[in-house]
Scaffold this active site. Structure first.
Site, mmCIF file in Angstrom:
data_model
loop_
_atom_site.group_PDB
_atom_site.id
_atom_site.type_symbol
_atom_site.label_atom_id
_atom_site.label_comp_id
_atom_site.label_asym_id
_atom_site.label_seq_id
_atom_site.Cartn_x
_atom_site.Cartn_y
_atom_site.Cartn_z
ATOM 1 N N ARG A 1 0.710 -0.984 -0.294
ATOM 2 C CA ARG A 1 0.049 -0.072 0.023
ATOM 3 C C ARG A 1 0.822 1.190 0.027
ATOM 4 O O ARG A 1 1.835 1.173 0.424
ATOM 5 C CB ARG A 1 -0.811 0.057 1.036
ATOM 6 C CG ARG A 1 -2.151 -0.631 1.227
ATOM 7 C CD ARG A 1 -3.209 -0.089 0.254
ATOM 8 N NE ARG A 1 -4.496 -0.884 0.188
ATOM 9 C CZ ARG A 1 -4.427 -1.984 -0.706
ATOM 10 N NH1 ARG A 1 -3.776 -2.441 -1.562
ATOM 11 N NH2 ARG A 1 -5.780 -2.530 -0.520
ATOM 12 N N GLU B 1 -2.133 7.976 -4.268
ATOM 13 C CA GLU B 1 -2.190 7.508 -5.569
ATOM 14 C C GLU B 1 -3.673 7.761 -5.760
ATOM 15 O O GLU B 1 -4.673 7.886 -4.850
ATOM 16 C CB GLU B 1 -2.113 6.092 -5.824
ATOM 17 C CG GLU B 1 -2.886 5.134 -4.628
ATOM 18 C CD GLU B 1 -2.513 3.585 -5.091
ATOM 19 O OE1 GLU B 1 -1.376 3.073 -4.817
ATOM 20 O OE2 GLU B 1 -3.372 2.932 -5.477
ATOM 21 N N HIS C 1 -0.856 0.292 -9.789
ATOM 22 C CA HIS C 1 -1.638 -0.561 -8.755
ATOM 23 C C HIS C 1 -2.361 -1.637 -9.546
ATOM 24 O O HIS C 1 -3.465 -1.639 -9.648
ATOM 25 C CB HIS C 1 -2.457 0.361 -7.906
ATOM 26 C CG HIS C 1 -2.992 -0.220 -6.760
ATOM 27 N ND1 HIS C 1 -3.360 0.373 -5.515
ATOM 28 C CD2 HIS C 1 -3.272 -1.788 -6.244
ATOM 29 C CE1 HIS C 1 -3.683 -0.699 -4.419
ATOM 30 N NE2 HIS C 1 -3.536 -1.673 -5.212
HETATM 31 C C1 8YV Z 1 -7.106 -3.881 -5.887
HETATM 32 C C2 8YV Z 1 -5.483 -4.537 -3.790
HETATM 33 O O1 8YV Z 1 -7.253 -3.914 -7.308
HETATM 34 O O2 8YV Z 1 -6.743 -6.439 -3.194
HETATM 35 C C3 8YV Z 1 -6.224 -5.395 -2.787
HETATM 36 O O3 8YV Z 1 -6.063 -5.058 -1.577
HETATM 37 O O4 8YV Z 1 -4.593 -3.898 -3.636
HETATM 38 C C4 8YV Z 1 -5.984 -4.734 -5.273
HETATM 39 O O5 8YV Z 1 -5.894 -6.016 -5.936
HETATM 40 C C5 8YV Z 1 -7.384 -2.716 -5.433
HETATM 41 O O6 8YV Z 1 -7.337 -2.685 -4.031
HETATM 42 C C6 8YV Z 1 -8.576 -2.203 -5.603
HETATM 43 O O7 8YV Z 1 -9.911 -2.698 -5.053
#
Ligand code: 8YV
Length: 330
Positions: free
Chosen positions: A242, A271, A289
């Site tokens: 993150r 972001e 991401h």
């Molecule tokens: C997602 C992510 O695409 O699952 C997670 O925690 O970071 C990614 O797989 C993103 O969070 C959008 O929901």
């Protein structure tokens, strides 16, 4: 008398098949134009809804929940849920769900790929070629660092961290060192030869350090100037966890001064904005991401979020609750 169907909000555009499936059970207010909903719009669109299908971009906190006391469940299409204020959910008896497991291997593939691209300078070399600057071979052109046999460091040894460790240990002969809140049972460490270490040792010894820990107040800037200062000048840092876990300004300074060799970043503080100092540097691989972004995995994530929503509002058992203790009140 026809029974009233629960109403749900699908906050972002998702697969049409997912929305169609939800329409079999619910009155669905969806967002096919994929307009990002700010907090006032989100609150307004949740009025009268018993459930919501969200992604990491929707922040669900006490204010949103208090404005919608009829809301019973919010299902995140993500494994991470730092966009949810879980104590606020708990206090109001609202169920939260996420999508673990279905993205583990895909995300680990990407983490490994990003680490390799970083170590071997793949995007930097491609940009050079596309600029038309490749006119001869030279002995030190884009020399990077080896991945095979190098020490793989992992901060955050959950499901994805372990999947990356397996790739490194079994596929690339990498000694694995890790730090985590809790140590793995010996039976999980042994097959990959993973060595538990304190964070300082991990930072000092890793040739390629991957960050795979959840974001929380405790992990905010877990990697800042001091931590970067402990790393080898030849080391790489890869963050697929993150934004906010790394102090991006401090990282940009360390990369600029070659205090570490290179970084691979799929996530950023604030972001989709990216720190301008990072954008100006050659020794960082930047991706938007996308670690879980394969068609099959995004579909599996959407299906699991929908499974949770349907189960929670039709008397079933949601497969992946975050706060199962509120289930009986749902
Ligand atoms: C997602 C992510 O695409 O699952 C997670 O925690 O970071 C990614 O797989 C993103 O969070 C959008 O929901």
């Amino acid at each position: 008398m026809p029974m009233t169907r629960p109403a749900v909000l699908v906050a972002r555009a998702v697969f049409p098949e997912t929305v169609a499936r939800l329409r079999e059970h619910f009155d669905v207010d969806d967002n096919p134009g994929d307009v990002i909903l700010g907090k006032p719009e989100l609150i307004a669109r949740l009025h009268g809804k018993q459930g919501a299908f969200t992604t990491g971009s929707e922040r669900i906190d006490a204010e949103v929940l208090d404005a919608n006391p009829q809301l019973r469940v919010v299902c995140n299409m993500a494994v991470g849920y730092n966009n949810f204020d879980i104590p606020a959910f708990d206090a109001r008896g609202v169920l939260a769900t996420n999508t673990p497991d279905v993205l583990t291997e895909t995300t680990a593939d990407f983490g490994f790929a990003l680490m390799m691209a970083t170590a071997r300078r793949i995007t930097e070399a491609e940009h050079f070629l596309r600029r038309g600057e490749w006119n001869r071979w030279s002995y030190d052109m884009f020399t990077g660092s080896d991945v095979h046999g190098a020490t793989l460091g992992i901060l955050g040894m959950g499901r994805i961290g372990q999947a990356i460790a397996r790739r490194g240990a079994l596929g690339f002969g990498m000694p694995v060192i890790y730090h985590n809140r809790s140590r793995l049972p010996p039976a999980d460490e042994a097959p990959i030869g993973a060595r538990y270490a304190d964070k300082t040792t991990l930072l000092r010894e890793a040739d390629h350090l991957l960050l795979v820990l959840p974001y929380s107040a405790a992990s905010h800037h877990a990697i800042g100037a001091a931590e970067l200062g402990l790393m080898k000048p030849s080391a790489t840092l890869t963050n697929i966890a993150r934004g906010g876990i790394v102090d991006d300004a401090a990282l940009a300074a360390a990369l600029r001064d070659r205090r570490i060799a290179a970084a691979g970043l799929d996530v950023f503080e604030g972001e989709p904005a990216v720190h301008s100092d990072l954008l100006a540097l050659p020794n960082v691989v930047l991706t938007p991401h996308i670690a879980s972004a394969t068609v099959a995995t995004r579909r599996a994530m959407a299906d699991l979020a929908a499974d949770n929503l349907i189960a929670a509002l039709t008397g079933g058992v949601p497969p992946t609750p975050i706060n199962p203790e509120v289930l009986e009140r749902c």
